[in-house]
Write an enzyme that holds these catalytic residues in place. Sequence first.
Site, short mmCIF file in Angstrom:
data_model
loop_
_atom_site.label_atom_id
_atom_site.label_comp_id
_atom_site.label_asym_id
_atom_site.label_seq_id
_atom_site.Cartn_x
_atom_site.Cartn_y
_atom_site.Cartn_z
N SER A 45 1.31 -0.94 6.21
CA SER A 45 1.08 -2.14 5.41
C SER A 45 1.97 -2.14 4.17
O SER A 45 2.54 -1.11 3.80
CB SER A 45 -0.40 -2.25 5.02
OG SER A 45 -0.76 -1.18 4.21
N ASP A 46 2.03 -3.31 3.55
CA ASP A 46 2.80 -3.44 2.33
C ASP A 46 2.17 -4.53 1.46
O ASP A 46 1.65 -5.52 1.98
CB ASP A 46 4.26 -3.82 2.62
CG ASP A 46 5.12 -3.67 1.38
OD1 ASP A 46 5.46 -2.52 1.05
OD2 ASP A 46 5.41 -4.69 0.73
N THR A 47 2.20 -4.31 0.15
CA THR A 47 1.63 -5.26 -0.81
C THR A 47 2.67 -5.61 -1.87
O THR A 47 3.37 -4.72 -2.36
CB THR A 47 0.39 -4.65 -1.51
OG1 THR A 47 -0.59 -4.31 -0.53
CG2 THR A 47 -0.21 -5.63 -2.52
#
Length: 194
Positions: free
Chosen positions: A76-78
């Site tokens: 994931s990435d934010t």
Amino acid sequence: MLREKLSKYNIILASGSPRRQAFFKDLDIDYEIRLKEVEEIYPKELKGAEITDFLADLKSQPFDNELTEKDILITSDTIVWFKNEALGKPKNYEDAFNMIKKMSGKKHDVITSISIKNKNFQKIINDTTIVYFKDLSDEEINYYINKYKPYDKAGAYGIQEWIGRIGITKIEGSYFNVMGLPVHKLYDELLKLD
């Protein structure tokens, strides 16, 4: 419920984030952590969720040759998306100060993407939360950065920390998404696995 559903899979979380690891513990599923270094560079023309979708996929690619049908890899990435600009992790004190100062008294989007992948399939989902900051004084920003050192956080802040308690007036969407994982969406997708 989810634990039984996933018992035939080997769940792999490719994240060094202590917050994401805690979410996985809270979901009460068995998982292992595998980490691979990835240079997080994306094409400059990408906007908003296109960036996090791209980076979540990019983080999954080093695992491609080792995944089996029984593996479920989650990356994931934010990012913080503010005035058509992606705010990632700050490089230093000045960078962190400038990011928070920019967002002071305004709203911004926090966008997280998740890639769910095995040998035969990949699905990428994302979620957006709108966060509103009060007008923060320079003293408040300085105190926060000096005490909490938010250099590992997109947008230079953690909603669960002091600045979230004193500085965030409202959010629209998932609180946990702002912490780095829209757990409700991940849960729903994992329930759909055959």
